[in-house]
Enzyme design. Sequence first.
Site, PDB file in Angstrom:
ATOM      1  N   TRP A  90     -28.394  77.188 -50.647  1.00  0.00           N
ATOM      2  CA  TRP A  90     -28.051  78.153 -49.810  1.00  0.00           C
ATOM      3  C   TRP A  90     -26.426  78.375 -49.557  1.00  0.00           C
ATOM      4  CZ3 TRP A  90     -25.697  78.896 -44.935  1.00  0.00           C
ATOM      5  CH2 TRP A  90     -25.381  80.181 -44.428  1.00  0.00           C
TER       6      TRP A  90
ATOM      7  N   ASP B  10     -32.195  62.804 -44.429  1.00  0.00           N
ATOM      8  CA  ASP B  10     -32.077  64.290 -44.409  1.00  0.00           C
ATOM      9  C   ASP B  10     -32.786  64.883 -42.962  1.00  0.00           C
ATOM     10  OD1 ASP B  10     -32.190  67.050 -45.078  1.00  0.00           O
ATOM     11  OD2 ASP B  10     -33.041  66.681 -47.042  1.00  0.00           O
TER      12      ASP B  10
ATOM     13  N   SER C 203     -33.064  72.346 -52.446  1.00  0.00           N
ATOM     14  CA  SER C 203     -32.900  73.199 -51.053  1.00  0.00           C
ATOM     15  C   SER C 203     -33.491  74.625 -51.390  1.00  0.00           C
ATOM     16  CB  SER C 203     -31.612  73.202 -50.394  1.00  0.00           C
ATOM     17  OG  SER C 203     -31.670  73.383 -49.204  1.00  0.00           O
ATOM     18  N   LEU C 204     -32.681  75.521 -50.903  1.00  0.00           N
ATOM     19  CA  LEU C 204     -33.455  76.829 -51.308  1.00  0.00           C
ATOM     20  C   LEU C 204     -33.718  77.193 -52.877  1.00  0.00           C
ATOM     21  CD1 LEU C 204     -33.507  80.168 -50.860  1.00  0.00           C
ATOM     22  CD2 LEU C 204     -31.127  80.185 -51.192  1.00  0.00           C
TER      23      LEU C 204
ATOM     24  N   LEU D  41     -23.096  73.176 -43.928  1.00  0.00           N
ATOM     25  CA  LEU D  41     -22.876  72.186 -44.897  1.00  0.00           C
ATOM     26  C   LEU D  41     -22.818  70.685 -44.140  1.00  0.00           C
ATOM     27  CD1 LEU D  41     -20.109  74.040 -46.966  1.00  0.00           C
ATOM     28  CD2 LEU D  41     -22.420  73.709 -47.397  1.00  0.00           C
ATOM     29  N   ALA D  42     -22.291  70.696 -42.740  1.00  0.00           N
ATOM     30  CA  ALA D  42     -21.937  69.506 -42.006  1.00  0.00           C
ATOM     31  C   ALA D  42     -23.497  68.805 -41.866  1.00  0.00           C
ATOM     32  CB  ALA D  42     -21.281  69.833 -40.799  1.00  0.00           C
ATOM     33  N   LEU D  43     -24.487  69.881 -41.503  1.00  0.00           N
ATOM     34  CA  LEU D  43     -25.752  69.449 -41.277  1.00  0.00           C
ATOM     35  C   LEU D  43     -26.413  68.701 -42.582  1.00  0.00           C
ATOM     36  CD1 LEU D  43     -27.717  72.136 -39.407  1.00  0.00           C
ATOM     37  CD2 LEU D  43     -27.428  69.985 -38.713  1.00  0.00           C
ATOM     38  N   GLN D  44     -26.020  69.013 -43.751  1.00  0.00           N
ATOM     39  CA  GLN D  44     -26.744  68.448 -45.095  1.00  0.00           C
ATOM     40  C   GLN D  44     -26.155  67.075 -45.227  1.00  0.00           C
ATOM     41  OE1 GLN D  44     -26.302  71.233 -48.033  1.00  0.00           O
ATOM     42  NE2 GLN D  44     -26.509  73.152 -46.958  1.00  0.00           N
TER      43      GLN D  44
ATOM     44  N   HIS E  32     -29.351  65.352 -47.279  1.00  0.00           N
ATOM     45  CA  HIS E  32     -29.530  66.591 -47.786  1.00  0.00           C
ATOM     46  C   HIS E  32     -29.110  66.712 -49.358  1.00  0.00           C
ATOM     47  CE1 HIS E  32     -32.003  70.397 -47.713  1.00  0.00           C
ATOM     48  NE2 HIS E  32     -30.855  71.076 -47.921  1.00  0.00           N
TER      49      HIS E  32
END
Length: 257
Positions: A22, A208, A82-83, A145-148, A236
Amino acid sequence: MAQLYWHTTGTGNRDLVLLHGWGLNAEVWRCIAEPLSAHFRLHVVDLPGFGRSQGFGALTLNGMIDALLPHLPEKALCLGWSLGGLVASQLALRYPQQVTGLITVASSPRFTADEESWPGIKPETLAGFQQQLSEDYQRTVERFLALQTLGTQSARQDARALKEVVLSQPIPTVEVLAGGLEILRSTDLRDEMDRLQVPLLRIYGYLDGLVPRKVATLLDQRWPASASLIIEKAAHAPFISHTQEFCTAVKAFSDSV
């Protein structure tokens, strides 16, 4: 007019289709293109509405499949991150005669958490991203993006690499981004994937935060015929943080099918 970006490179004798996640585009695969190009014919794709695939509105999962299908090689391995893992899985479910093997990366047949029985992203988190998109597009994408990359030793470097990928190509519309989040929120392929007809490799990052490693354990039990790999110290985006280990696993799976 809608036009799909689909680029083929590499000198190998097997077709490998790479489907990104995504908010991103096909440039995210830059780090693995060279290590894999001798082994595969690589097909790098901007999903409809993302990057250079302009002119598309928000699509359903099946709408994305319909846009990709005319370009799909006759016998291909499909790898989705991911997506993109949902897109690759749906391709394999609908067209098993064309997809010879499926690799999902940091993906899940159901991304939304069910507190009773299924780990994943809290529904309110996804709803929050959808709401924030219209208010502050850039900050919402940067947060995602930071979460990934959260928790990895190379988190800052990896997040910067992902941000560069986003900014290197045309930016998706809010409508397209919201449509992608809706696919993540509403899709549940668990029952359909029980009947998957092609070989499956699932690759995860141990750290992740979007697809918890517990998903790997649950699917090991549910789909014992599939193979899984959890990459230690990866989050991630394991193909960015652990490129060599990732490419070794992809090549070994390809040779086995």
